[in-house]
Design a protein around this motif. Structure first.
Motif, PDB file in Angstrom:
ATOM      1  N   LEU A  43      -7.909  32.571 -51.139  1.00 47.53           N
ATOM      2  CA  LEU A  43      -7.129  33.549 -52.003  1.00 47.53           C
ATOM      3  C   LEU A  43      -8.752  34.198 -52.379  1.00 47.53           C
ATOM      4  O   LEU A  43      -9.160  34.102 -52.314  1.00 47.53           O
ATOM      5  N   SER A  44      -8.202  35.893 -52.304  1.00 45.45           N
ATOM      6  CA  SER A  44      -8.984  36.301 -53.719  1.00 45.45           C
ATOM      7  C   SER A  44      -9.335  36.527 -54.755  1.00 45.45           C
ATOM      8  O   SER A  44      -8.064  36.023 -54.902  1.00 45.45           O
ATOM      9  N   LEU A  45      -9.750  36.675 -55.618  1.00 47.99           N
ATOM     10  CA  LEU A  45      -9.815  36.552 -56.892  1.00 47.99           C
ATOM     11  C   LEU A  45      -8.418  37.317 -57.967  1.00 47.99           C
ATOM     12  O   LEU A  45      -7.689  36.325 -58.607  1.00 47.99           O
ATOM     13  N   GLN A  46      -7.637  38.394 -57.216  1.00 46.52           N
ATOM     14  CA  GLN A  46      -6.744  39.332 -58.258  1.00 46.52           C
ATOM     15  C   GLN A  46      -5.410  38.114 -57.578  1.00 46.52           C
ATOM     16  O   GLN A  46      -4.917  38.306 -58.947  1.00 46.52           O
ATOM     17  N   ALA A  47      -5.887  37.709 -56.151  1.00 49.53           N
ATOM     18  CA  ALA A  47      -4.188  37.493 -55.832  1.00 49.53           C
ATOM     19  C   ALA A  47      -4.323  35.858 -56.243  1.00 49.53           C
ATOM     20  O   ALA A  47      -3.121  35.679 -56.853  1.00 49.53           O
ATOM     21  N   PHE A  48      -5.257  35.348 -56.247  1.00 41.91           N
ATOM     22  CA  PHE A  48      -5.304  33.990 -57.298  1.00 41.91           C
ATOM     23  C   PHE A  48      -4.956  34.223 -58.616  1.00 41.91           C
ATOM     24  O   PHE A  48      -4.011  33.076 -58.988  1.00 41.91           O
ATOM     25  N   ALA A  49      -4.878  35.025 -58.986  1.00 38.51           N
ATOM     26  CA  ALA A  49      -4.815  36.007 -60.937  1.00 38.51           C
ATOM     27  C   ALA A  49      -3.783  35.273 -61.461  1.00 38.51           C
ATOM     28  O   ALA A  49      -2.413  35.377 -61.920  1.00 38.51           O
ATOM     29  N   ASN A  50      -2.662  36.558 -59.745  1.00 43.43           N
ATOM     30  CA  ASN A  50      -0.923  36.850 -59.707  1.00 43.43           C
ATOM     31  C   ASN A  50      -0.771  35.232 -59.709  1.00 43.43           C
ATOM     32  O   ASN A  50       0.634  35.582 -59.894  1.00 43.43           O
ATOM     33  N   ALA A  51      -0.761  35.181 -58.572  1.00 45.94           N
ATOM     34  CA  ALA A  51      -0.265  33.717 -58.430  1.00 45.94           C
ATOM     35  C   ALA A  51      -0.473  32.435 -59.435  1.00 45.94           C
ATOM     36  O   ALA A  51       0.609  31.721 -60.085  1.00 45.94           O
ATOM     37  N   LYS A  52      -1.551  32.477 -60.295  1.00 47.74           N
ATOM     38  CA  LYS A  52      -1.263  31.606 -62.060  1.00 47.74           C
ATOM     39  C   LYS A  52      -0.382  32.378 -62.648  1.00 47.74           C
ATOM     40  O   LYS A  52       0.464  31.690 -63.422  1.00 47.74           O
ATOM     41  N   SER A  53      -0.587  33.605 -62.868  1.00 49.44           N
ATOM     42  CA  SER A  53       0.434  34.537 -63.554  1.00 49.44           C
ATOM     43  C   SER A  53       2.194  34.102 -63.296  1.00 49.44           C
ATOM     44  O   SER A  53       2.598  34.422 -64.705  1.00 49.44           O
ATOM     45  N   LYS A  54       2.000  33.868 -61.872  1.00 50.16           N
ATOM     46  CA  LYS A  54       3.867  34.057 -61.733  1.00 50.16           C
ATOM     47  C   LYS A  54       4.869  33.134 -62.769  1.00 50.16           C
ATOM     48  O   LYS A  54       4.453  31.811 -62.386  1.00 50.16           O
TER      49      LYS A  54
END
Length: 192
Positions: A43-54
């Motif tokens: 995952l890209s860094l942005q995608a990882f951050a979004n996945a965690k905050s969901k």
């Protein structure tokens, strides 16, 4: 194409020439191999951050806590209802009982209160406790003493038996008399 017994594949990047390409192509192929070996690009860094905050609303601990809260609330409501129902019936009967109360009932109650208010002195309580502790101590000492005596008796018996078993003649031969007696005793004991 064959070049001296070798079969070479044509690389689409270099237009079909059999020459090796620049150093850039092998690095890319190595990176692709490593990426495939490790399970893809990740995952890209942005995608990882979004996945965690969901927040999908599923939290088992929170659900369990809410269920327990509602369960307890239900029990409390049932308890309150059960307390209200008997009290309604008893309140009218208690009122009639208080109105019918006679002087005899009051006298009996006063006598009972006088007897129950008899104060115990601290000395009596202390002495009683000391006697109980002393009795317990004496019982403990008696038990320990009897165990000690039994142990000493068994040790003395074993020591005497050992001496008999290890007796030898002048020439150093073991005396069989005591050993045979011991065997006989064990056989008789096993029969009984």
């Amino acid at each position: 194409m064959k070049n001296g017994g070798r079969i070479s594949k044509q690389n689409p990047n270099n237009g079909g020439n059999n020459q090796k390409s620049t150093g850039l192509a092998p690095i890319n192929s190595k990176m692709k191999k490593n990426r495939n070996r490790l399970g893809g690009g990740g995952l890209s860094l942005q995608a990882f951050a979004n996945a965690k905050s969901k927040n999908d609303g599923y939290n088992p601990a929170l659900i369990k806590k809410q269920r327990e809260f509602y369960k307890n609330a239900k029990y409390v409501n049932k308890y309150k209802k059960s307390q209200k129902q008997p009290n309604q019936g008893q309140s009218s009967s208690q009122a009639t009982n208080l109105a019918e109360g006679t002087s005899e009932n009051r006298e009996v109650g006063e006598r009972h209160l006088r007897k129950s208010k008899k104060p115990y002195s601290l000395e009596e309580i202390y002495n009683q406790k000391q006697e109980e502790e002393q009795k317990a101590r004496m019982e403990k000492d008696a038990i320990i003493k009897s165990k000690k005596e039994e142990k000493e008796k068994s040790e003395a018996r074993r020591k005497a038996q050992k001496e008999k078993m290890l007796k030898k003649t002048r020439s150093g031969q073991p005396i069989m008399k005591y050993r045979i007696e011991h065997l006989l005793q064990t056989l008789q004991g096993s029969k009984n």
